[in-house]
Design an enzyme around this catalytic site. Structure first.
Site, PDB file in Angstrom:
ATOM      1  CE1 TYR A 148     -15.636  -6.199  11.073  1.00 18.46           C
ATOM      2  CE2 TYR A 148     -15.768  -5.917   8.696  1.00 18.46           C
ATOM      3  CZ  TYR A 148     -15.418  -5.433   9.942  1.00 18.46           C
ATOM      4  OH  TYR A 148     -14.859  -4.188  10.050  1.00 18.46           O
TER       5      TYR A 148
ATOM      6  CG  HIS B 105     -15.817   5.263  10.436  1.00 16.39           C
ATOM      7  ND1 HIS B 105     -16.463   4.829  11.557  1.00 16.39           N
ATOM      8  CD2 HIS B 105     -14.970   4.253  10.081  1.00 16.39           C
ATOM      9  CE1 HIS B 105     -16.033   3.609  11.866  1.00 16.39           C
ATOM     10  NE2 HIS B 105     -15.128   3.238  10.993  1.00 16.39           N
TER      11      HIS B 105
ATOM     12  CG  ASN C 105     -15.051  -1.525   4.195  1.00 17.41           C
ATOM     13  OD1 ASN C 105     -15.377  -2.635   4.541  1.00 17.41           O
ATOM     14  ND2 ASN C 105     -14.286  -0.760   4.951  1.00 17.41           N
TER      15      ASN C 105
ATOM     16  CE1 TYR D 267      25.319  12.288 -20.921  1.00 17.53           C
ATOM     17  CE2 TYR D 267      24.800  11.676 -18.661  1.00 17.53           C
ATOM     18  CZ  TYR D 267      25.616  11.566 -19.776  1.00 17.53           C
ATOM     19  OH  TYR D 267      26.704  10.744 -19.735  1.00 17.53           O
TER      20      TYR D 267
ATOM     21  NE  ARG E 226      24.519  13.416 -25.460  1.00 19.35           N
ATOM     22  CZ  ARG E 226      25.587  12.948 -24.810  1.00 19.35           C
ATOM     23  NH1 ARG E 226      25.895  11.659 -24.889  1.00 19.35           N
ATOM     24  NH2 ARG E 226      26.328  13.740 -24.068  1.00 19.35           N
TER      25      ARG E 226
ATOM     26  CG  PHE F 137     -10.859  -3.028   2.955  1.00 18.74           C
ATOM     27  CD1 PHE F 137      -9.590  -3.074   3.501  1.00 18.74           C
ATOM     28  CD2 PHE F 137     -11.827  -3.871   3.469  1.00 18.74           C
ATOM     29  CE1 PHE F 137      -9.286  -3.930   4.544  1.00 18.74           C
ATOM     30  CE2 PHE F 137     -11.535  -4.739   4.514  1.00 18.74           C
ATOM     31  CZ  PHE F 137     -10.248  -4.761   5.054  1.00 18.74           C
TER      32      PHE F 137
ATOM     33  CD  GLU G 156      -9.016  -1.523  10.685  1.00 16.91           C
ATOM     34  OE1 GLU G 156      -8.631  -0.336  10.676  1.00 16.91           O
ATOM     35  OE2 GLU G 156     -10.217  -1.853  10.764  1.00 16.91           O
TER      36      GLU G 156
END
Length: 502
Positions: A56, A86, A198, A280, A283, A329, A413
């Site tokens: 792959y 990409h 990746n 609060y 405190r 990844f 994916e």
């Protein structure tokens, strides 16, 4: 003195990262890293020369195209196409500091010898880092699961002589840099595009940057809250160690001890009090600030692991003669941690805004809106509006990204972390917190002036004297926008000794 950090397998802590950035250290590969990188590349070249079966991302397509076999003569083109295709980020540009961190963390991850990268590719990334050649990267485009694909593609484009970079204050095409330094574009070999794209370095760089700031502003939140406590004429008893030892959360104990230390020697805190209890937001400073500290400790552990990891795919294991495709990844650990950090930061802002509100309310002998002649003067009425607006936005930004997922790549994916969105949101929360705390400091310093002639502790008086050189006491209405901006600058420039932050 050698101002170089040598990339190696030694643990890269956030403190070391901060030191590298703060001291503008140069990067170089240790001999160990060089051997790791070269052995892995030599192994992969030998493997591809004798191996015809599909592996792959090395001799196949990517994502849902993983079953498409690519011929050996097209392996370099495959990797080049990967980077170009990409690089489709959009939105705002990533801040320079984070781009530089991305380069550092990508170099670190590639140095372990499980990625198949060429030595010259890593060397070129180091040249980018050392010469402040910062690729133009965009905040939108990563799903935080196949790695930060789009941002890391933009990080990698200049290796090919493509894309844009910032250099010497100007945005230029990377070809200009190639000519300036006499470089040729890198010809990517098998696996290299995946090794570069990746990875979780976009999320990791954001997380490291925010954590470094969060560490400082957690300290400042304690200090500013202590000044507010003085301005409000609050009580010291809620910070007594006996209370916190019977509920011993680490952050709670640290916060209570720090506030007591800040107030040591104060005439204001020592004077007799009429009121029995404080609200609060005063405190419960140890409990609320402390919970955020504990959250930051958890997040720090996650990011320390991540920045010392190999997060590309597939991974190469020379000793066992295996190339294994997995999912390192996937950004889920970071996505959850970034969401947790955003919530913890937002809560520091939420309780800060409540203290600001109490200070302007005309309580405990303080004038309404902390100014003389209220009515003629609006004083600090509207900065509280601003703080409330920002605190409310932080609550919206703190909605988790990690619970979302959108299917991508034709269903291959099918679960993504959305950690990149969590990263950019968390930075906005951090930036917002700076402004909320700045507004609280403006109010707290104004309130404490009305306690004169009583003085606070020596440390707080010193801090306020330094602050007053930048932002003066408000006697009558003026444009407070400038005071807010000056206060933010003051807080960012305020130096805190490292050992005081832990």
């Amino acid at each position: 003195m050698d101002n170089t950090h040598y990339i190696s397998t030694e643990i890269l802590s956030l403190e070391i990262v901060q030191e590298i950035i703060a001291h503008n250290k140069l990067l170089a590969l240790s001999e160990e890293a060089k051997v790791n990188i070269q052995k892995c590349r030599d192994y992969l070249d030998k493997k591809m020369a004798s191996h015809s079966a599909p592996i792959y991302g090395i001799n196949t397509g990517f994502g849902s195209l993983c079953n498409v076999k690519i011929s050996n003569e097209n392996l370099s083109k495959l990797q080049e196409n990967l980077v170009k295709s990409h690089a489709c980020g959009t939105g705002e540009e990533v801040p320079f500091t984070i781009v530089k961190l991305m380069l550092l963390l990508k170099i670190q991850s590639l140095s372990y010898g499980h990625s198949g990268i060429q030595m010259q590719t890593v060397d070129r990334l180091i040249e980018f880092y050392n010469n402040d050649i910062l690729p133009v990267i965009y905040t939108q485009g990563s799903l935080g699961a196949s790695g930060d694909l789009a941002p890391l593609a933009h990080l990698s484009l200049p290796l090919l002589g493509e894309g844009e970079v910032y250099f010497e204050g100007k945005k230029v095409h990377s070809k200009v840099i190639m000519e300036r330094f006499g470089w040729e574009p890198i010809i990517l070999k098998s696996k290299e595009g995946l090794a570069l794209l990746n990875g979780t370095q976009f999320m990791s760089a954001y997380g490291a940057h925010i954590l470094i700031k969060a560490n400082k502003f957690s300290y400042l939140a304690d200090l500013i809250a202590s000044i507010s406590l003085e301005g409000f004429d609050g009580r010291i008893e809620p910070f007594h160690e006996l209370i916190h030892f019977i509920r011993p959360h680490k952050g709670q104990i640290v916060t209570a001890g720090r506030v007591k230390e800040f107030l040591e020697g104060s005439e204001i805190i020592a004077q007799e009090k009429i009121h029995v209890q404080d609200p609060y937001s005063f405190r419960c400073i140890p409990q609320v600030h402390g919970a955020s500290k504990d959250a930051f400790d958890y997040v720090k552990k996650v990011f320390k692991t991540e920045i010392n990891s190999v997060t590309d795919n597939p991974n190469i294991f020379i000793e066992s003669d295996e190339i294994i495709s997995g999912g390192n990844f996937h950004g889920q650990p970071l996505a959850l941690a970034l969401d947790f950090m955003a919530i913890a930061l937002a809560e520091l802002g939420s309780i800060s805004e409540r203290r600001t509100y109490q200070l302007i309310s005309g309580l405990r002998n303080l004038p309404s809106f902390l100014v003389d002649n209220p009515g003629l003067n609006s004083g600090f009425m509207i900065p509280q509006y601003t703080a409330a607006s920002i605190a409310s936005q932080n609550k919206q930004l703190a909605t988790p990204s990690s619970v979302d997922s959108i299917v991508s790549s034709n269903g291959q994916e099918d679960h993504v972390s959305m950690g990149a969105n969590g990263a950019t949101k968390a930075l906005r929360v951090m930036d917002n917190l700076e402004r909320i705390l700045a507004i609280e400091l403006m109010n707290a310093s104004q309130a404490i002036a009305f306690r004169s002639p009583l003085k606070s502790s020596e440390f707080i008086e010193m801090f306020l004297n330094a602050y007053r050189e930048e932002v003066s006491f408000v006697k009558e209405d003026r444009i407070l926008h400038y005071d807010i901006e000056k206060t933010v600058t003051f807080l960012n420039s305020f130096q805190i000794e490292e050992d005081l932050l832990h």
